[in-house]
Design a protein around this motif. Structure first.
Motif, PDB file in Angstrom:
ATOM      1  N   ALA A   1      27.045  94.758  20.376  1.00 52.37           N
ATOM      2  CA  ALA A   1      26.678  93.341  20.291  1.00 52.37           C
ATOM      3  C   ALA A   1      26.824  92.759  18.894  1.00 52.37           C
ATOM      4  N   GLY A   2      26.677  93.584  17.865  1.00 51.73           N
ATOM      5  CA  GLY A   2      26.786  93.090  16.503  1.00 51.73           C
ATOM      6  C   GLY A   2      28.164  92.599  16.130  1.00 51.73           C
ATOM      7  N   SER A   3      29.162  92.906  16.942  1.00 52.29           N
ATOM      8  CA  SER A   3      30.537  92.465  16.664  1.00 52.29           C
ATOM      9  C   SER A   3      30.865  91.120  17.313  1.00 52.29           C
ATOM     10  N   PHE A   4      30.061  90.696  18.289  1.00 48.61           N
ATOM     11  CA  PHE A   4      30.371  89.462  19.015  1.00 48.61           C
ATOM     12  C   PHE A   4      30.242  88.232  18.108  1.00 48.61           C
ATOM     13  N   THR A   5      31.142  87.288  18.322  1.00 53.12           N
ATOM     14  CA  THR A   5      31.095  86.007  17.598  1.00 53.12           C
ATOM     15  C   THR A   5      31.239  84.816  18.530  1.00 53.12           C
ATOM     16  N   ASN A   6      31.421  85.069  19.841  1.00 55.33           N
ATOM     17  CA  ASN A   6      31.688  83.999  20.789  1.00 55.33           C
ATOM     18  C   ASN A   6      30.816  84.160  22.037  1.00 55.33           C
ATOM     19  N   PRO A   7      29.611  83.594  22.026  1.00 52.73           N
ATOM     20  CA  PRO A   7      28.703  83.745  23.169  1.00 52.73           C
ATOM     21  C   PRO A   7      29.285  83.246  24.485  1.00 52.73           C
ATOM     22  N   LYS A   8      30.087  82.171  24.456  1.00 53.62           N
ATOM     23  CA  LYS A   8      30.687  81.648  25.686  1.00 53.62           C
ATOM     24  C   LYS A   8      31.647  82.658  26.302  1.00 53.62           C
ATOM     25  N   ALA A   9      32.411  83.337  25.459  1.00 51.70           N
ATOM     26  CA  ALA A   9      33.337  84.348  25.967  1.00 51.70           C
ATOM     27  C   ALA A   9      32.575  85.528  26.560  1.00 51.70           C
ATOM     28  N   VAL A  10      31.487  85.926  25.907  1.00 52.52           N
ATOM     29  CA  VAL A  10      30.655  87.008  26.434  1.00 52.52           C
ATOM     30  C   VAL A  10      30.070  86.619  27.793  1.00 52.52           C
ATOM     31  N   GLN A  11      29.653  85.371  27.932  1.00 46.40           N
ATOM     32  CA  GLN A  11      29.105  84.899  29.204  1.00 46.40           C
ATOM     33  C   GLN A  11      30.140  84.995  30.312  1.00 46.40           C
ATOM     34  N   LYS A  12      31.383  84.759  29.975  1.00 47.25           N
ATOM     35  CA  LYS A  12      32.457  84.909  30.966  1.00 47.25           C
ATOM     36  C   LYS A  12      32.484  86.338  31.504  1.00 47.25           C
ATOM     37  N   GLY A  13      32.308  87.316  30.599  1.00 45.52           N
ATOM     38  CA  GLY A  13      32.265  88.705  31.038  1.00 45.52           C
ATOM     39  C   GLY A  13      31.064  88.998  31.910  1.00 45.52           C
ATOM     40  N   ILE A  14      29.909  88.435  31.557  1.00 49.48           N
ATOM     41  CA  ILE A  14      28.694  88.631  32.360  1.00 49.48           C
ATOM     42  C   ILE A  14      28.888  88.062  33.769  1.00 49.48           C
ATOM     43  N   ASP A  15      29.495  86.887  33.837  1.00 45.78           N
ATOM     44  CA  ASP A  15      29.751  86.271  35.143  1.00 45.78           C
ATOM     45  C   ASP A  15      30.677  87.138  35.990  1.00 45.78           C
TER      46      ASP A  15
ATOM     47  N   TYR B   1      46.955  87.507  18.692  1.00 45.01           N
ATOM     48  CA  TYR B   1      46.395  87.361  20.038  1.00 45.01           C
ATOM     49  C   TYR B   1      45.227  88.322  20.237  1.00 45.01           C
ATOM     50  N   GLY B   2      45.392  89.566  19.786  1.00 47.75           N
ATOM     51  CA  GLY B   2      44.338  90.561  19.975  1.00 47.75           C
ATOM     52  C   GLY B   2      43.039  90.168  19.308  1.00 47.75           C
ATOM     53  N   ILE B   3      43.138  89.512  18.142  1.00 48.05           N
ATOM     54  CA  ILE B   3      41.952  89.120  17.390  1.00 48.05           C
ATOM     55  C   ILE B   3      41.320  87.853  17.953  1.00 48.05           C
ATOM     56  N   THR B   4      42.137  86.911  18.378  1.00 53.02           N
ATOM     57  CA  THR B   4      41.601  85.627  18.844  1.00 53.02           C
ATOM     58  C   THR B   4      41.235  85.619  20.314  1.00 53.02           C
ATOM     59  N   ARG B   5      42.002  86.327  21.152  1.00 51.19           N
ATOM     60  CA  ARG B   5      41.789  86.258  22.604  1.00 51.19           C
ATOM     61  C   ARG B   5      41.606  87.630  23.255  1.00 51.19           C
ATOM     62  N   GLY B   6      42.356  88.607  22.796  1.00 50.43           N
ATOM     63  CA  GLY B   6      42.386  89.908  23.473  1.00 50.43           C
ATOM     64  C   GLY B   6      41.051  90.607  23.548  1.00 50.43           C
ATOM     65  N   LYS B   7      40.205  90.438  22.527  1.00 49.46           N
ATOM     66  CA  LYS B   7      38.933  91.152  22.505  1.00 49.46           C
ATOM     67  C   LYS B   7      37.960  90.640  23.557  1.00 49.46           C
TER      68      LYS B   7
END
Length: 407
Positions: free
Chosen positions: A174-188, A136-142
């Motif tokens: 930023a170099g660790s990110f692999t999911n732009p959609k998830a990052v956008q959720k945080g920005i929102d 969970y931590g690797i797929t969703r928690g981060k």
């Protein structure tokens, strides 16, 4: 003089590794009565260990590759789950020996200790839960962003800033990110707070400036009425990557500073700005990274030059060790300091009144609010992740702080 190579540390590690896995497999053999189980487990574990060793040897030549990330995470998950299993198995064995509990053990040739099936079943449940938790931590928690709110009271807050709010994030990596959609959720979520001020407390990237490029469109969406301000963290200077020369390293840092501007962040480099509201002001100060063991670059005296003792001050300083070393007793009172850096080690527990992470043994203040000497420190748990590509129990944080006048 050439350093003499010693096989002793390698031999000790190999013995400990073999002993741990032998004990682990002996416990599983009680649950699963299959003749192929032991050799199959030994093959899998040995192959994973050899792959991990090989991946480590490639770092100096190729850097942190995808192979290394996959193998290292697989090895880490299995190793931690094994430790959890063996700890509970060992407790059961000790309990049985000391109190002579009824035992049942007829599996695979390990006849040194008898085992209570109840203890083994519980140990196996904990083993499975550990695997699930890491998955969970690797797929969703981060990317499981949390908004954490604090209301802080001050005797000397200017009246016009009563109720003033700021949003803080830290350690984007930023170099660790692999999911732009998830990052956008945080920005929102950041923009949804509608705070008066936005601040970022360092570590925009892991190593090189170019890491932020795919996410400039995301973070440039962040807006606040009183502006967006930032400082540098230890990773932003490029200290952890080998450069052809000092000129290339300097060019990278200058490019990163330019990217802050493209994001709409005013980068504070040992300097301060005044934020005015209806004829009153507060001071926002930012310094270059200052951290024990991570480079003491920042100059607080320079940053506060031209400010008065009576001014209400907020300091952005990436590493919380700076607060203990200098800020909390600084002659000119700094009412609020904002830091990050620790990530809460991306692993721990904050529930049921418990607040624990292994990082506590390195940092006195590693997450949340600390008050001392009439001054506050907030340590943000980080927006991104580094090293371990996940988070367990210590979730990515968006901090919202409201300033109030003490009555």
């Amino acid at each position: 003089m050439r350093r003499k190579f010693s096989l002793l540390p390698i031999l000790v590690i190999a013995i400990l590794f073999f002993s741990l896995n032998a004990y682990f497999i002996s416990g599983l053999a009680v649950i699963f009565h299959n003749s192929w189980l032991k050799p199959a487990l030994w093959i899998i574990i040995s192959a994973l260990a050899l792959l991990f060793i090989y991946a480590i040897t490639t770092i100096q030549r190729k850097g942190v590759t995808k192979l290394f990330q996959v193998v290292a995470h697989a090895f880490l998950i299995v190793f931690v789950a094994e430790i959890i299993f063996t700890v509970f198995l060992f407790l059961g064995d000790i309990y049985r020996v000391l109190w002579s509990l009824p035992t049942r053990f007829e599996a695979g040739g390990y006849h040194i200790l008898g085992r209570s099936s109840e203890w083994i079943d519980f140990a196996f449940i904990m083993f499975c839960l550990t695997l699930i938790l890491f998955a969970y931590g690797i797929t969703r928690g981060k990317y499981a962003y949390r908004v954490i709110r604090h209301t802080l009271f001050f005797d000397d807050l200017p009246e016009q800033f009563e109720g003033f709010t700021l949003t803080q994030i830290s350690d984007v990596h930023a170099g660790s990110f692999t999911n732009p959609k998830a990052v956008q959720k945080g920005i929102d979520m950041i923009n949804a707070q509608k705070s008066d001020l936005f601040v970022f407390t360092g570590d925009l990237v892991n190593n090189t400036a170019e890491e932020i490029v795919p996410y400039i469109g995301h973070f440039s969406q962040i807006k606040a009425p009183y502006g967006q301000f930032s400082v540098l963290g230890n990773h932003d200077y490029g200290d952890y990557v080998k450069w052809p020369g000092e000129a290339e390293k300097t060019k990278n840092l200058n490019q990163l500073k330019a990217y802050h501007q493209q994001l709409g962040f005013r980068l504070l480099l040992d300097e301060h700005v005044e934020l005015h509201k209806n004829g009153e002001k507060i001071i926002l100060t930012g310094i270059e990274n200052w951290g024990i063991g991570f480079g003491e670059r920042g100059d607080l005296n320079k940053a506060l030059q031209g400010t008065a003792q009576k001014d209400f001050k907020i300091l952005l300083s990436h590493d919380p060790s700076h607060w203990d070393a200098e800020v909390k007793n600084y002659p000119s009172k700094i009412q609020l300091s904002l830091a990050g850096h620790t990530h809460g080690m991306q692993f721990g527990i904050e529930a049921f009144g418990i607040k624990w992470s292994p990082v506590k043994y390195r940092y006195k203040h590693w997450a949340g609010i600390k008050s001392e000497n009439g001054r506050y420190l907030n340590v943000n748990r980080g927006f991104g992740f580094l090293g371990f590509s996940g988070r367990i129990g210590i979730w990515p944080e968006i901090t919202v702080i409201q300033l109030k006048k003490k009555v």
